[in-house]
Write a protein that holds these residues in place. Structure first.
Motif, PDB file in Angstrom:
ATOM      1  N   PRO A 212       0.827  -1.216   0.000  1.00 43.00           N
ATOM      2  CA  PRO A 212       0.000   0.000   0.000  1.00 43.00           C
ATOM      3  C   PRO A 212       0.861   1.266   0.000  1.00 43.00           C
ATOM      4  N   MET A 213       0.534   2.170  -0.909  1.00 44.26           N
ATOM      5  CA  MET A 213       1.286   3.415  -1.035  1.00 44.26           C
ATOM      6  C   MET A 213       0.319   4.590  -1.092  1.00 44.26           C
ATOM      7  N   SER A 214       0.847   5.771  -0.876  1.00 41.52           N
ATOM      8  CA  SER A 214       0.012   6.979  -0.887  1.00 41.52           C
ATOM      9  C   SER A 214      -0.065   7.553  -2.299  1.00 41.52           C
ATOM     10  N   LEU A 215      -0.423   6.714  -3.243  1.00 40.20           N
ATOM     11  CA  LEU A 215      -0.626   7.116  -4.637  1.00 40.20           C
ATOM     12  C   LEU A 215      -2.111   6.893  -4.937  1.00 40.20           C
ATOM     13  N   HIS A 216      -2.838   7.981  -5.173  1.00 41.66           N
ATOM     14  CA  HIS A 216      -4.288   7.877  -5.188  1.00 41.66           C
ATOM     15  C   HIS A 216      -4.922   8.187  -6.541  1.00 41.66           C
ATOM     16  N   THR A 217      -4.109   8.498  -7.552  1.00 43.21           N
ATOM     17  CA  THR A 217      -4.662   8.837  -8.859  1.00 43.21           C
ATOM     18  C   THR A 217      -3.940   8.049  -9.946  1.00 43.21           C
ATOM     19  N   ASP A 218      -4.572   7.971 -11.092  1.00 39.58           N
ATOM     20  CA  ASP A 218      -3.934   7.317 -12.236  1.00 39.58           C
ATOM     21  C   ASP A 218      -2.642   8.036 -12.615  1.00 39.58           C
ATOM     22  N   ALA A 219      -2.659   9.358 -12.524  1.00 40.10           N
ATOM     23  CA  ALA A 219      -1.459  10.134 -12.878  1.00 40.10           C
ATOM     24  C   ALA A 219      -0.308   9.823 -11.927  1.00 40.10           C
ATOM     25  N   ALA A 220      -0.610   9.645 -10.647  1.00 37.64           N
ATOM     26  CA  ALA A 220       0.440   9.330  -9.681  1.00 37.64           C
ATOM     27  C   ALA A 220       1.051   7.960  -9.964  1.00 37.64           C
ATOM     28  N   TRP A 221       0.215   6.986 -10.310  1.00 38.70           N
ATOM     29  CA  TRP A 221       0.735   5.652 -10.626  1.00 38.70           C
ATOM     30  C   TRP A 221       1.509   5.665 -11.945  1.00 38.70           C
ATOM     31  N   ARG A 222       1.064   6.468 -12.890  1.00 40.44           N
ATOM     32  CA  ARG A 222       1.812   6.572 -14.149  1.00 40.44           C
ATOM     33  C   ARG A 222       3.192   7.174 -13.888  1.00 40.44           C
ATOM     34  N   ARG A 223       3.242   8.189 -13.027  1.00 39.44           N
ATOM     35  CA  ARG A 223       4.546   8.788 -12.701  1.00 39.44           C
ATOM     36  C   ARG A 223       5.445   7.760 -12.013  1.00 39.44           C
ATOM     37  N   MET A 224       4.883   6.959 -11.129  1.00 44.91           N
ATOM     38  CA  MET A 224       5.677   5.901 -10.501  1.00 44.91           C
ATOM     39  C   MET A 224       6.209   4.940 -11.553  1.00 44.91           C
ATOM     40  N   ALA A 225       5.389   4.603 -12.550  1.00 45.89           N
ATOM     41  CA  ALA A 225       5.852   3.723 -13.622  1.00 45.89           C
ATOM     42  C   ALA A 225       6.970   4.383 -14.424  1.00 45.89           C
ATOM     43  N   GLU A 226       6.854   5.675 -14.680  1.00 46.07           N
ATOM     44  CA  GLU A 226       7.909   6.391 -15.408  1.00 46.07           C
ATOM     45  C   GLU A 226       9.233   6.351 -14.664  1.00 46.07           C
ATOM     46  N   LEU A 227       9.165   6.332 -13.325  1.00 46.24           N
ATOM     47  CA  LEU A 227      10.367   6.295 -12.504  1.00 46.24           C
ATOM     48  C   LEU A 227      10.893   4.868 -12.310  1.00 46.24           C
ATOM     49  N   THR A 228      10.137   3.887 -12.753  1.00 45.42           N
ATOM     50  CA  THR A 228      10.481   2.481 -12.508  1.00 45.42           C
ATOM     51  C   THR A 228      10.919   1.754 -13.773  1.00 45.42           C
ATOM     52  N   TYR A 229      10.334   2.104 -14.913  1.00 44.83           N
ATOM     53  CA  TYR A 229      10.616   1.411 -16.175  1.00 44.83           C
ATOM     54  C   TYR A 229      11.107   2.397 -17.228  1.00 44.83           C
ATOM     55  N   ARG A 230      11.801   1.846 -18.223  1.00 43.49           N
ATOM     56  CA  ARG A 230      12.191   2.653 -19.380  1.00 43.49           C
ATOM     57  C   ARG A 230      12.060   1.809 -20.647  1.00 43.49           C
ATOM     58  N   ALA A 231      11.777   2.494 -21.745  1.00 46.06           N
ATOM     59  CA  ALA A 231      11.594   1.792 -23.017  1.00 46.06           C
ATOM     60  C   ALA A 231      12.928   1.274 -23.529  1.00 46.06           C
ATOM     61  N   GLY A 232      12.935   0.024 -23.986  1.00 48.68           N
ATOM     62  CA  GLY A 232      14.129  -0.580 -24.549  1.00 48.68           C
ATOM     63  C   GLY A 232      14.115  -0.547 -26.061  1.00 48.68           C
ATOM     64  N   PRO A 233      15.218  -0.932 -26.694  1.00 49.13           N
ATOM     65  CA  PRO A 233      15.281  -0.952 -28.165  1.00 49.13           C
ATOM     66  C   PRO A 233      14.305  -1.933 -28.793  1.00 49.13           C
ATOM     67  N   ASP A 234      13.792  -2.864 -27.984  1.00 49.32           N
ATOM     68  CA  ASP A 234      12.812  -3.826 -28.501  1.00 49.32           C
ATOM     69  C   ASP A 234      11.387  -3.283 -28.454  1.00 49.32           C
ATOM     70  N   GLY A 235      11.241  -2.027 -27.992  1.00 46.87           N
ATOM     71  CA  GLY A 235       9.920  -1.430 -27.905  1.00 46.87           C
ATOM     72  C   GLY A 235       9.158  -1.787 -26.651  1.00 46.87           C
ATOM     73  N   LEU A 236       9.740  -2.608 -25.783  1.00 46.26           N
ATOM     74  CA  LEU A 236       9.108  -2.994 -24.524  1.00 46.26           C
ATOM     75  C   LEU A 236       9.692  -2.167 -23.377  1.00 46.26           C
ATOM     76  N   TRP A 237       8.986  -2.201 -22.267  1.00 48.05           N
ATOM     77  CA  TRP A 237       9.397  -1.431 -21.091  1.00 48.05           C
ATOM     78  C   TRP A 237      10.046  -2.367 -20.071  1.00 48.05           C
ATOM     79  N   HIS A 238      11.263  -1.998 -19.665  1.00 44.72           N
ATOM     80  CA  HIS A 238      12.071  -2.842 -18.784  1.00 44.72           C
ATOM     81  C   HIS A 238      12.426  -2.077 -17.510  1.00 44.72           C
ATOM     82  N   PRO A 239      12.820  -2.797 -16.445  1.00 41.90           N
ATOM     83  CA  PRO A 239      13.209  -2.113 -15.220  1.00 41.90           C
ATOM     84  C   PRO A 239      14.338  -1.114 -15.457  1.00 41.90           C
ATOM     85  N   ASN A 240      14.288  -0.045 -14.698  1.00 45.25           N
ATOM     86  CA  ASN A 240      15.277   1.032 -14.819  1.00 45.25           C
ATOM     87  C   ASN A 240      16.513   0.711 -13.979  1.00 45.25           C
ATOM     88  N   TRP A 241      16.860  -0.560 -13.927  1.00 55.14           N
ATOM     89  CA  TRP A 241      18.027  -1.018 -13.170  1.00 55.14           C
ATOM     90  C   TRP A 241      18.509  -2.330 -13.768  1.00 55.14           C
TER      91      TRP A 241
END
Length: 325
Positions: A212-241
């Motif tokens: 459980p996290m204090s993320l209450h909107t779709d925009a907040a979860w999308r921002r969390m995803a932006e901080l967690t994944y990045r697009a790869g050369p294969d067009g898929l989204w992979h961990p940012n680590w």
């Protein structure tokens, strides 16, 4: 909000990305060139510092020096979680960086810092050395350290290894004992590459799998995803680590209570998610026995780890900073 991006060559020449927020022109630390916080020489890697900004300052920044202050207050050094990046602190920095430098970094193998073929390069001891390199390069000393999870353990390590670097510490949902159930989840999460078809799929996965996290909107979860994944050369989204970091979590944990003891004479604020599966109540009680003056703020209904802009957490941090100028 002003954002400066620095690129620093670490002790082994691996590139590190460092962010710095709210730097007022008259608030540079008074440290002479070529000096570390402990007075030693700057490591040879640090002449690789590139201080050119990657982002232009925005008008209306709150950066200023309070009237009557003759010396800038201690900088704030934000240390992210195990596979998180310094970008996690952007919103917090906007709230607390009005009269202080706020510095953070991406550890090796995470975010925009370099990758290594040797997984040991991602180990805590190596990351601790990276943090000390960054502090030397940017003349950070007597810092208030805000450490989330793994970053909190590094804060303890800094207090033990370089006490002159540490003015006060905020620990975010971490202590010397790490609960087994939470550690198992982290190991599985860090080592898995879901190869997602879209950022929206990443947001949905995080929403379904994270505590459980204090993320209450779709925009907040999308921002969390932006901080967690990045697009790869294969067009898929992979961990940012580098998912090889998970291999480090198979090692027996060391006894961390001695390094927590290095905080005994420092101001400490502990922020805990009340339903955290990493930092359990029994560990908090033992920490308070070791450090009776440690402040504790518990966030109801929040797991590992708080984002620190929850109103009770933010108010506690702001008050803590005001009491430790």
């Amino acid at each position: 909000m002003d954002t400066l991006i620095h690129h620093i060559s670490a002790w082994d020449r691996l590139p590190l990305q460092v962010r710095q927020w709210h730097v007022a022109p008259d608030a540079e630390p008074e440290v002479g060139p070529g000096a570390q916080p402990d007075g030693g020489p700057v490591p040879q890697s640090n002449p690789g510092l590139d201080t050119r900004p990657n982002a232009q300052p925005n008008a209306g920044s709150g950066a200023h020096r309070p009237a009557g202050r003759h010396h800038p207050p201690p900088p704030i050094l934000c240390l992210p979680g195990l596979v998180r990046t310094g970008a996690d602190f952007e919103t917090l920095a906007a709230e607390i960086g009005h009269d202080r430098r706020v510095v953070t970094l991406d550890y090796p193998g995470r975010g925009d810092s370099g990758r290594s073929r040797d997984v040991n390069r991602y180990a805590p001891e190596a990351c601790l050395r990276d943090v000390m390199d960054v502090c030397a390069a940017l003349h950070v000393h007597r810092a208030v350290i805000i450490g989330t999870s793994f970053g909190g353990l590094l804060a303890m390590g800094l207090a033990a290894a370089r006490p002159a670097l540490v003015h006060a510490v905020v620990l975010n949902d971490i202590g010397p004992d790490i609960a087994g159930d939470g550690a198992d989840f982290v190991r599985d999460f860090v080592g898995h590459d879901p190869a997602l078809p879209s950022l929206e799929a990443g947001a949905a996965l995080l929403r379904a799998s994270l505590p459980p996290m204090s993320l209450h909107t779709d925009a907040a979860w999308r921002r969390m995803a932006e901080l967690t994944y990045r697009a790869g050369p294969d067009g898929l989204w992979h961990p940012n680590w580098d998912t090889a970091i998970a291999q480090l979590l198979n090692r027996p944990p060391p006894d961390l209570w001695p390094i927590f003891g290095a905080l005994a004479h420092l101001p400490v604020l502990l922020v805990r998610g009340a339903v955290s599966n990493i930092l359990l109540p029994g560990t908090v009680s033992r920490m308070q026995a070791v450090h009776p003056d440690m402040e504790v703020v518990s966030l109801p209904g929040i797991g590992h780890a708080p984002i620190l802009t929850e109103p009770p957490a933010l108010a506690a941090i702001q008050n803590f900073l005001a009491r430790n100028p």
